[in-house]
Write a protein that holds these residues in place. Structure first.
Motif, PDB file in Angstrom:
ATOM      1  N   ILE A  22       0.708  -1.086  -0.071  1.00 33.73           N
ATOM      2  CA  ILE A  22      -0.184   0.070  -0.247  1.00 33.73           C
ATOM      3  C   ILE A  22       0.896   1.282  -0.505  1.00 33.73           C
ATOM      4  CG2 ILE A  22      -1.759  -1.191   0.652  1.00 33.73           C
ATOM      5  CD1 ILE A  22      -0.858  -0.156   3.636  1.00 33.73           C
ATOM      6  N   PRO A  23       0.353   2.312  -0.614  1.00 31.80           N
ATOM      7  CA  PRO A  23       1.065   3.311  -0.595  1.00 31.80           C
ATOM      8  C   PRO A  23       1.277   4.302   0.796  1.00 31.80           C
ATOM      9  CG  PRO A  23      -0.651   4.251  -2.098  1.00 31.80           C
ATOM     10  CD  PRO A  23      -1.139   2.537  -1.454  1.00 31.80           C
ATOM     11  N   SER A  24       2.092   4.702   1.443  1.00 31.58           N
ATOM     12  CA  SER A  24       2.781   5.835   2.321  1.00 31.58           C
ATOM     13  C   SER A  24       1.748   6.456   2.565  1.00 31.58           C
ATOM     14  CB  SER A  24       4.409   5.915   2.394  1.00 31.58           C
ATOM     15  OG  SER A  24       4.557   6.129   1.220  1.00 31.58           O
ATOM     16  N   GLY A  25       1.890   7.480   3.253  1.00 38.69           N
ATOM     17  CA  GLY A  25       0.452   8.763   3.718  1.00 38.69           C
ATOM     18  C   GLY A  25      -0.558   8.280   3.833  1.00 38.69           C
ATOM     19  N   ILE A  26      -1.394   7.432   3.111  1.00 42.74           N
ATOM     20  CA  ILE A  26      -2.728   7.338   3.781  1.00 42.74           C
ATOM     21  C   ILE A  26      -2.538   7.888   4.571  1.00 42.74           C
ATOM     22  CG2 ILE A  26      -4.580   5.531   3.256  1.00 42.74           C
ATOM     23  CD1 ILE A  26      -3.029   4.079   1.913  1.00 42.74           C
ATOM     24  N   VAL A  27      -4.107   8.865   5.087  1.00 41.46           N
ATOM     25  CA  VAL A  27      -4.860   9.663   6.159  1.00 41.46           C
ATOM     26  C   VAL A  27      -6.501   8.967   5.653  1.00 41.46           C
ATOM     27  CG1 VAL A  27      -3.134  11.289   7.049  1.00 41.46           C
ATOM     28  CG2 VAL A  27      -4.964  11.883   4.812  1.00 41.46           C
ATOM     29  N   THR A  28      -7.357   8.793   4.828  1.00 45.38           N
ATOM     30  CA  THR A  28      -8.271   8.221   4.540  1.00 45.38           C
ATOM     31  C   THR A  28      -8.555   7.904   3.927  1.00 45.38           C
ATOM     32  OG1 THR A  28      -8.970  10.504   3.256  1.00 45.38           O
ATOM     33  CG2 THR A  28      -9.135  10.922   5.691  1.00 45.38           C
ATOM     34  N   SER A  29      -9.736   7.667   2.781  1.00 48.45           N
ATOM     35  CA  SER A  29     -10.192   6.708   2.248  1.00 48.45           C
ATOM     36  C   SER A  29     -11.379   7.299   1.204  1.00 48.45           C
ATOM     37  CB  SER A  29     -10.747   5.154   2.041  1.00 48.45           C
ATOM     38  OG  SER A  29     -10.650   4.547   1.222  1.00 48.45           O
ATOM     39  N   GLY A  30     -11.484   7.452  -0.282  1.00 51.76           N
ATOM     40  CA  GLY A  30     -12.111   7.486  -0.446  1.00 51.76           C
ATOM     41  C   GLY A  30     -13.209   6.603  -0.486  1.00 51.76           C
ATOM     42  N   MET A  56      -7.239   0.908  -2.451  1.00 48.98           N
ATOM     43  CA  MET A  56      -7.106   1.431  -4.019  1.00 48.98           C
ATOM     44  C   MET A  56      -7.766   3.300  -4.254  1.00 48.98           C
ATOM     45  SD  MET A  56      -8.587  -1.656  -6.584  1.00 48.98           S
ATOM     46  CE  MET A  56     -10.194  -2.111  -5.953  1.00 48.98           C
ATOM     47  N   LEU A  57      -8.718   3.573  -3.150  1.00 52.13           N
ATOM     48  CA  LEU A  57      -9.153   4.729  -3.052  1.00 52.13           C
ATOM     49  C   LEU A  57      -8.359   5.426  -2.076  1.00 52.13           C
ATOM     50  CD1 LEU A  57     -13.058   4.174  -3.751  1.00 52.13           C
ATOM     51  CD2 LEU A  57     -10.414   5.276  -6.031  1.00 52.13           C
ATOM     52  N   GLU A  64      -5.863  13.792  -2.062  1.00 50.65           N
ATOM     53  CA  GLU A  64      -5.257  13.384  -3.892  1.00 50.65           C
ATOM     54  C   GLU A  64      -5.159  11.928  -3.086  1.00 50.65           C
ATOM     55  OE1 GLU A  64      -1.632  14.345  -5.784  1.00 50.65           O
ATOM     56  OE2 GLU A  64      -2.812  17.008  -6.110  1.00 50.65           O
ATOM     57  N   TYR A  65      -5.807  11.185  -4.126  1.00 47.79           N
ATOM     58  CA  TYR A  65      -5.056   9.513  -4.211  1.00 47.79           C
ATOM     59  C   TYR A  65      -4.303   9.116  -3.633  1.00 47.79           C
ATOM     60  CZ  TYR A  65     -10.817   8.957  -6.016  1.00 47.79           C
ATOM     61  OH  TYR A  65     -12.109   8.644  -6.218  1.00 47.79           O
ATOM     62  N   ALA A  66      -3.206   8.596  -2.579  1.00 49.28           N
ATOM     63  CA  ALA A  66      -2.431   8.030  -2.351  1.00 49.28           C
ATOM     64  C   ALA A  66      -1.850   6.849  -3.529  1.00 49.28           C
ATOM     65  CB  ALA A  66      -2.474   7.017  -1.097  1.00 49.28           C
ATOM     66  N   ALA A  67      -2.575   7.072  -4.686  1.00 44.55           N
ATOM     67  CA  ALA A  67      -1.464   6.298  -5.488  1.00 44.55           C
ATOM     68  C   ALA A  67      -1.992   6.981  -7.052  1.00 44.55           C
ATOM     69  CB  ALA A  67      -2.382   4.318  -5.708  1.00 44.55           C
ATOM     70  N   THR A  68      -2.501   8.022  -6.601  1.00 44.58           N
ATOM     71  CA  THR A  68      -2.537   8.568  -8.334  1.00 44.58           C
ATOM     72  C   THR A  68      -1.819   9.294  -8.377  1.00 44.58           C
ATOM     73  OG1 THR A  68      -3.021  10.821  -8.790  1.00 44.58           O
ATOM     74  CG2 THR A  68      -2.100  10.907  -7.135  1.00 44.58           C
ATOM     75  N   VAL A  69      -0.174   9.050  -8.393  1.00 44.84           N
ATOM     76  CA  VAL A  69       0.771   8.350  -9.287  1.00 44.84           C
ATOM     77  C   VAL A  69       1.876   7.257  -9.689  1.00 44.84           C
ATOM     78  CG1 VAL A  69       3.407   9.123  -9.602  1.00 44.84           C
ATOM     79  CG2 VAL A  69       1.792  10.879  -8.221  1.00 44.84           C
TER      80      VAL A  69
END
Ligand SMILES: Nc1ncnc2c1ncn2[C@@H]1O[C@H](COP(=O)(O)OP(=O)(O)OP(=O)(O)O)[C@@H](O)[C@H]1O
Ligand SMILES: [Mg+2]
Length: 524
Positions: A22-30, A56-57, A64-69
């Protein structure tokens, strides 16, 4: 049965997947509004699907989405729920946010049309229909338009679908194991102009590739994810901007062991019934494709790949090095500064010869002054000392300055120069290997003849041979430039990098060393 159904559908993502990165820096989810919208549509998710949706969201502090990049990559076998899950997410987002544009491509026309058919069925539901303006299927166009201006377009990459769009917010690559970096670049450029505040999303979903599949993009994503996972396991703090989820049976699974089917497929047997698996087994000829497609097992021989083929490398190896010419040195540092390699390049009358001089790992910092001493002792006899890699090059440059090595001799390679060195070297190796083959065809007694590129074929070069054996191109940016990257977790790219930079230095420098040019070229 009801009990096992509950048990199955309440297993968590981490319990059903072999790898979850999973990406780093996740704080919430959509995810919550998406799940709510899907419930309104009449769909319920299994626990692991909810977990996957949340990841994923996932969003960062900035919204921003953590996986947008880095995108979302799913290596998940057939009949698990890839389409089910991603299609629902996409439809929910389209109804939640106005003017979303989604490109959904599969490699094959049949697969894309099948998914379009599934969506068609879905939008016919009473609960979904009010959100839908029109469903179009004319002249090969397959589109669903929503009343709020959002749209999902379907097509097959084998038909060229996916190029020439702009302002795309979500791209889904089904059958992502069949997708070249080039095709991918052409397609993802369209998401650069996305105006979706949380950022564009790319979904790559597929099964492990067959050896013949053009699969660089999918493989590279998996490789990077597994490297991230290994680093996290070692307790390192890693920045990561991608999601990777892999479901698979054990690597040595018996193809007909139904317990292993359940390991690979968290939807079996409560969502995907036994008869579907048996049908799939009939339709997938041979154990190899069954293992890949239904059990999600990656071929172990695909873990590494190399750009310089074994035969090209051995064709350009020579046992004794030319002794006269203009020498250059190159030092490459790994991205994290924990590894470095030093190579020499010698420009002689017939071409350029390269050798690895040393490669080190671990506490690089304390060894740097010894390396600087070594280089400072020799600078008078070299045209150029090239340094590359932000994690060490500036420090070493300073150490050389401190030792009175003149600025004209020391050069920190720019990223462009570094990438130039990579492609120049690969071209040179290939040209010379081809020339060696031609020479061998013409006159078997003089197999080699003068080659423009040579390297030392000797025991002492084992680290370079090993590095070349696992280094492949890694695309950087959109202009076709690339960098060397090791394709196995323990692989080291720095010997190959320093060798390329040494070649580049020898090839491009016009400086002549002040020292004795006739001296024997001895690197050590
Ligand atoms: N939460 C769920 N609710 C209802 N059905 C589900 C759920 N999860 C999975 N399924 C069902 O599981 C089956 C397999 O899902 P899907 O077609 O999405 O698989 P897939 O991974 O895309 O496979 P393929 O590679 O064969 O396309 C479908 O019939 C799907 O409807
Ligand atoms: Mg599918």
């Amino acid at each position: 049965m009801p009990q096992s159904l509950t048990k199955r559908s309440t297993r968590k993502l981490s319990e059903v997947a072999r790898h979850v990165v999973i990406p780093s820096g996740i704080v919430t989810s959509g995810w919550a509004p998406v799940e709510e919208r899907c419930r309104e549509f009449g769909d319920e998710f299994d626990e692991w699907q909810r977990g996957a949706g949340k990841v994923m969201l996932a969003k960062r502090e900035n919204g921003e989405y953590a996986a947008t990049v880095g995108g979302i990559t799913l290596s998940i076998p057939r009949q698990v729920a890839k389409t089910f899950l991603v299609l629902r997410i996409v439809v929910a987002l389209c109804t939640l946010f106005p003017n979303m544009t989604v490109l959904w491509s599969a490699h094959r026309t049949r697969t894309a049309s099948k998914t379009f058919g599934t969506l068609r069925g879905m939008v016919g539901r009473k609960a979904v229909a009010p959100y839908v303006k029109s469903v179009r299927s004319v002249n090969g166009e397959q589109e669903v338009h929503f009343t709020n201006g959002s749209v999902i377009m379907f097509g097959a990459r084998e038909q060229g679908f996916g190029r020439g769009f702009d302002e795309i917010d979500i791209e889904v690559f089904d059958e992502a194991q069949i997708l070249t970096e080039k095709a991918l670049e052409d397609m993802v450029a369209a998401t650069n102009q996305s105006r979706f505040p949380a950022g564009a999303l790319l979904f790559f979903m597929g099964t492990p590739p067959r050896p013949v599949d053009p699969s660089e993009a999918f493989k590279a994503r998996r490789r990077e994810a597994l490297e991230t996972e290994a680093a996290v396991r070692r307790g390192e703090v890693v920045e990561s901007d991608a999601v990777y989820i892999e479901c698979s049976a054990d690597p040595d699974a018996d193809p007909d062991d139904r317990e292993q089917w359940a390991v690979a497929n968290p939807s079996y047997p409560h969502r995907t019934p036994l008869r579907s698996m048996l049908r799939l087994r009939k339709n997938l000829p041979g154990d190899a494709s069954w293992k890949r497609e239904a059990l999600g097992i990656w071929d172990s021989d695909q873990e590494g790949s190399r750009a310089i083929a074994e035969h090209e490398w051995s064709a350009t190896g020579i046992e004794s090095a030319p002794s006269e010419g203009i020498r250059s040195f190159a030092v490459a540092f790994s991205f994290d500064g924990t590894r470095l390699a030093l190579s020499g390049g010698l420009k002689h009358d017939d071409g350029i010869h390269v050798e690895l001089i040393d490669a080190a790992e671990g506490d690089i910092a304390s060894g740097l002054s010894a390396l600087a001493d070594w280089l400072a002792e020799r600078w008078r006899h070299v045209a150029l000392i090239v340094l590359s890699g932000a994690a060490g090059a500036p420090v070493l440059a300073q150490l050389l300055k401190d030792r009175k090595v003149p600025d004209v001799v020391v050069k920190i390679a720019t990223t462009t120069e570094y990438m130039q060195s990579c492609s120049m070297t690969l071209d040179a190796v290939r040209d010379s290997a081809a020339a060696a083959k031609r020479n061998a065809d013409v006159d078997r007694t003089d197999a080699l003849g003068p080659l423009a590129f040579t390297h030392l074929a000797a025991e002492g070069q084992a680290q370079l041979d090993a590095s070349v054996g696992v280094c492949d191109k890694k695309q950087r940016g959109t202009a076709g430039a690339w960098a060397w990257a090791a394709t196995v977790p323990e692989g080291d790219e720095t010997p190959t990098e320093s060798m390329s930079l040494a070649y580049w230095a020898a090839k491009t420098t016009r400086r002549k060393p002040r020292g004795d040019q006739q001296r024997r070229a001895v690197f050590l």
